[in-house]
Scaffold this motif. Structure first.
Motif, PDB file in Angstrom:
ATOM      1  N   THR A  51       6.282 -43.611  48.735  1.00 57.16           N
ATOM      2  CA  THR A  51       5.703 -43.458  50.069  1.00 57.16           C
ATOM      3  C   THR A  51       6.179 -44.607  50.969  1.00 57.16           C
ATOM      4  OG1 THR A  51       3.781 -44.705  49.361  1.00 57.16           O
ATOM      5  CG2 THR A  51       3.631 -42.300  49.185  1.00 57.16           C
ATOM      6  N   PRO A  53       4.794 -47.168  52.618  1.00 55.32           N
ATOM      7  CA  PRO A  53       4.469 -48.575  52.342  1.00 55.32           C
ATOM      8  C   PRO A  53       5.187 -49.122  51.108  1.00 55.32           C
ATOM      9  CG  PRO A  53       2.501 -47.169  52.131  1.00 55.32           C
ATOM     10  CD  PRO A  53       3.594 -46.310  52.648  1.00 55.32           C
ATOM     11  N   GLY A  86      -7.410 -43.206  50.928  1.00 55.54           N
ATOM     12  CA  GLY A  86      -6.371 -42.944  49.925  1.00 55.54           C
ATOM     13  C   GLY A  86      -5.322 -44.029  49.870  1.00 55.54           C
ATOM     14  N   GLY A  88      -3.658 -45.585  47.588  1.00 55.88           N
ATOM     15  CA  GLY A  88      -2.577 -45.621  46.592  1.00 55.88           C
ATOM     16  C   GLY A  88      -2.603 -46.902  45.786  1.00 55.88           C
ATOM     17  N   GLU A 113     -11.400 -44.250  48.011  1.00 56.00           N
ATOM     18  CA  GLU A 113     -10.491 -43.850  46.938  1.00 56.00           C
ATOM     19  C   GLU A 113     -11.251 -43.073  45.875  1.00 56.00           C
ATOM     20  OE1 GLU A 113      -6.969 -44.188  46.213  1.00 56.00           O
ATOM     21  OE2 GLU A 113      -7.866 -42.701  44.881  1.00 56.00           O
ATOM     22  N   GLY A 114     -10.717 -41.921  45.498  1.00 49.65           N
ATOM     23  CA  GLY A 114     -11.366 -41.095  44.498  1.00 49.65           C
ATOM     24  C   GLY A 114     -10.957 -41.420  43.072  1.00 49.65           C
ATOM     25  N   LEU A 118      -6.524 -45.726  40.230  1.00 46.34           N
ATOM     26  CA  LEU A 118      -5.911 -46.378  41.395  1.00 46.34           C
ATOM     27  C   LEU A 118      -6.790 -47.483  41.959  1.00 46.34           C
ATOM     28  CD1 LEU A 118      -4.145 -43.359  43.117  1.00 46.34           C
ATOM     29  CD2 LEU A 118      -3.095 -45.267  41.898  1.00 46.34           C
ATOM     30  N   ASN A 149      -2.374 -43.032  55.223  1.00 45.63           N
ATOM     31  CA  ASN A 149      -0.982 -42.615  55.057  1.00 45.63           C
ATOM     32  C   ASN A 149      -0.882 -41.672  53.874  1.00 45.63           C
ATOM     33  OD1 ASN A 149       1.926 -42.931  55.761  1.00 45.63           O
ATOM     34  ND2 ASN A 149       2.018 -43.644  53.635  1.00 45.63           N
ATOM     35  N   GLU A 150      -0.348 -40.513  54.085  1.00 44.58           N
ATOM     36  CA  GLU A 150      -0.211 -39.496  53.035  1.00 44.58           C
ATOM     37  C   GLU A 150      -1.530 -39.276  52.292  1.00 44.58           C
ATOM     38  OE1 GLU A 150       3.183 -38.448  50.978  1.00 44.58           O
ATOM     39  OE2 GLU A 150       4.422 -40.056  51.772  1.00 44.58           O
TER      40      GLU A 150
HETATM   41  N1  SAH Z   1      -1.632 -44.118  51.030  1.00 39.60           N
HETATM   42  C1  SAH Z   1      -0.915 -44.346  49.787  1.00 39.60           C
HETATM   43  C2  SAH Z   1      -1.136 -43.250  48.744  1.00 39.60           C
HETATM   44  C3  SAH Z   1      -0.909 -41.830  49.131  1.00 39.60           C
HETATM   45  S1  SAH Z   1      -1.244 -40.696  47.784  1.00 39.60           S
HETATM   46  C4  SAH Z   1       0.559 -44.554  50.075  1.00 39.60           C
HETATM   47  O1  SAH Z   1       0.969 -44.291  51.185  1.00 39.60           O
HETATM   48  O2  SAH Z   1       1.279 -44.982  49.181  1.00 39.60           O
HETATM   49  C5  SAH Z   1      -2.864 -40.094  48.109  1.00 39.60           C
HETATM   50  C6  SAH Z   1      -3.987 -41.089  47.906  1.00 39.60           C
HETATM   51  O3  SAH Z   1      -5.209 -40.447  48.258  1.00 39.60           O
HETATM   52  C7  SAH Z   1      -4.192 -41.598  46.491  1.00 39.60           C
HETATM   53  O4  SAH Z   1      -4.665 -42.922  46.562  1.00 39.60           O
HETATM   54  C8  SAH Z   1      -5.257 -40.631  45.953  1.00 39.60           C
HETATM   55  O5  SAH Z   1      -5.930 -41.109  44.826  1.00 39.60           O
HETATM   56  C9  SAH Z   1      -6.139 -40.494  47.163  1.00 39.60           C
HETATM   57  N2  SAH Z   1      -6.914 -39.257  47.229  1.00 39.60           N
HETATM   58  C10 SAH Z   1      -6.450 -37.991  47.137  1.00 39.60           C
HETATM   59  N3  SAH Z   1      -7.441 -37.092  47.302  1.00 39.60           N
HETATM   60  C11 SAH Z   1      -8.570 -37.811  47.522  1.00 39.60           C
HETATM   61  C12 SAH Z   1      -9.938 -37.470  47.788  1.00 39.60           C
HETATM   62  N4  SAH Z   1     -10.319 -36.197  47.859  1.00 39.60           N
HETATM   63  N5  SAH Z   1     -10.828 -38.467  47.970  1.00 39.60           N
HETATM   64  C13 SAH Z   1     -10.438 -39.765  47.925  1.00 39.60           C
HETATM   65  N6  SAH Z   1      -9.164 -40.153  47.686  1.00 39.60           N
HETATM   66  C14 SAH Z   1      -8.242 -39.193  47.481  1.00 39.60           C
END
Ligand code: SAH
Length: 352
Positions: A51, A53, A86, A88, A113-114, A118, A149-150
């Motif tokens: 990703t 970052p 999220g 990451g 974060e879920g 992570l 982000n993502e």
């Molecule tokens: N922002 C980071 C990771 C992107 S991946 C980067 O740019 O590198 C997606 C992220 O969202 C991961 O940390 C994943 O565990 C989290 N995530 C996905 N679905 C989620 C949910 N329903 N609730 C909380 N976190 C979630």
């Protein structure tokens, strides 16, 4: 854990479908991603995908400077909270907080974060953070400066298909060979679509993401009530379109989303066209939705790359390659969009 054993998600989906019938695609995607993120660190060259970052510290630094600039121009309110959805590996948070600190901003840190796996990795990068399972427990006593982000692309999508008898939800069933296949559900789904989108040719597919809408609504509501600004960065489209964008990635390759649930990252394009008016309807200012490339360039990624290169001339090639990957139109610069939101009365964001 491999995808076919007794304890695998495939096995539990098969049991569930055998017992109760087809499950919705959204249910399938939600459980597949919860299993996927809950059990590993998927990032980096050795993982499944990379990703922004993780490509370069410049990305997180510019996100941090954008938020710090908003906060300064809003009169430096205190207390103030940095919120990331999220996060990451915590790389964006770490880089953004470092840039904010240099700009005189030291917010409290809240990570949504879920995944337990992570969270542990995030704790190494941002030890001062507090963690949340969802947005409902975030503080209410000051403005939020939010980055995601993502994140939205990993939330479960619903797909509706126009059948002769009206709109049907795309469901996941199991065929005679035991493979997961998509079938049309039996429930009438017309009310799930806005009236102006119901007229369509048979076979038309419309993807919606109720979970992303719920997140953006909640953020907009909080911006209106608490003040602050937010950046949602993701791959997606700024205008309405039809068709499935569901994809699965494993070891940097696209794979079949139905082959091995829980073992690949499932994502879908973010529908920014729907999210911007939704944010406005819930009280936020929409600052704009623009390409990641033009946005990072407007924020000065070239000057930042030059400064990093002066400090470490032997890394000049790597720094330039990272900058190119983040901004070039044929790389991430156009496909990835940045949507900016702010509270009413807060300044216009740089780069929009
Ligand atoms: N922002 C980071 C990771 C992107 S991946 C980067 O740019 O590198 C997606 C992220 O969202 C991961 O940390 C994943 O565990 C989290 N995530 C996905 N679905 C989620 C949910 N329903 N609730 C909380 N976190 C979630």
């Amino acid at each position: 854990m491999s995808g076919s054993g007794e304890g695998s998600l495939s096995a539990s989906f098969r049991r569930l479908i055998a017992a109760t019938g087809p499950i919705s695609l959204a249910h399938y995607m939600a459980e597949a991603n919860a299993r996927y993120y809950g059990s590993r660190d998927p990032f980096g060259t050795a993982g499944d995908f990379i990703t922004a970052p993780e490509i370069s510290q410049m990305f997180g630094e510019l996100v941090g400077l954008w938020l710090a600039d908003m906060w300064h121009r809003a009169g430096q309110p205190q207390p103030v909270h940095y919120v990331e959805l999220g996060p990451g590996r915590g790389t964006l948070a770490r880089d953004a907080l470092r840039a904010m600190a240099r700009a005189g901003l030291t917010p409290q840190v809240h990570l949504v974060e879920g995944s337990a796996a992570l969270r542990e990795i995030q704790r190494q990068a941002v030890p001062q953070a507090q963690w949340h399972h969802d947005l409902s427990t975030l503080p209410t006593d000051g403005p939020i400066l939010l980055a995601a982000n993502e994140f939205l692309d990993a939330l479960p999508v619903r797909q509706l298909v126009k059948a002769p008898s009206g709109w049907r939800e795309r469901m996941v069933a199991v065929d005679e060979e035991g493979a997961f296949v998509c079938v049309a559900g039996s429930a009438q789904m017309d009310p799930a679509l806005p009236e102006d989108r119901r007229e369509a040719e048979e076979g038309t597919l419309i993807e919606t993401c109720p979970a992303a809408s719920a997140v953006v609504q909640e953020v907009a509501r909080r911006l209106a009530a608490q003040g602050g600004a937010a950046l949602f960065i993701d791959y997606g489209h700024a205008h309405f379109r039809t068709g499935s964008t569901l994809q699965a990635v494993r070891a940097h390759r696209k794979v079949d989303p139905f082959a091995d649930p829980g073992e690949a990252d499932l994502t879908a394009h973010v529908d920014f066209a729907t999210l911007a008016p939704l944010a406005q309807a819930h009280g936020a200012q929409w600052l704009g939705t623009t390409g990641q490339g033009p946005w990072l360039t407007a924020l000065g990624i070239e000057a930042r790359a030059a400064a990093l290169t002066r400090a470490a001339p032997h890394l000049a090639g790597e720094i330039e390659a990272a900058r190119h990957r983040l901004v070039a139109e044929e790389e991430m610069g156009d496909l990835f969009k940045v949507m900016g939101l702010a509270a009413q009365g807060w300044p216009q964001g740089a780069g929009f």
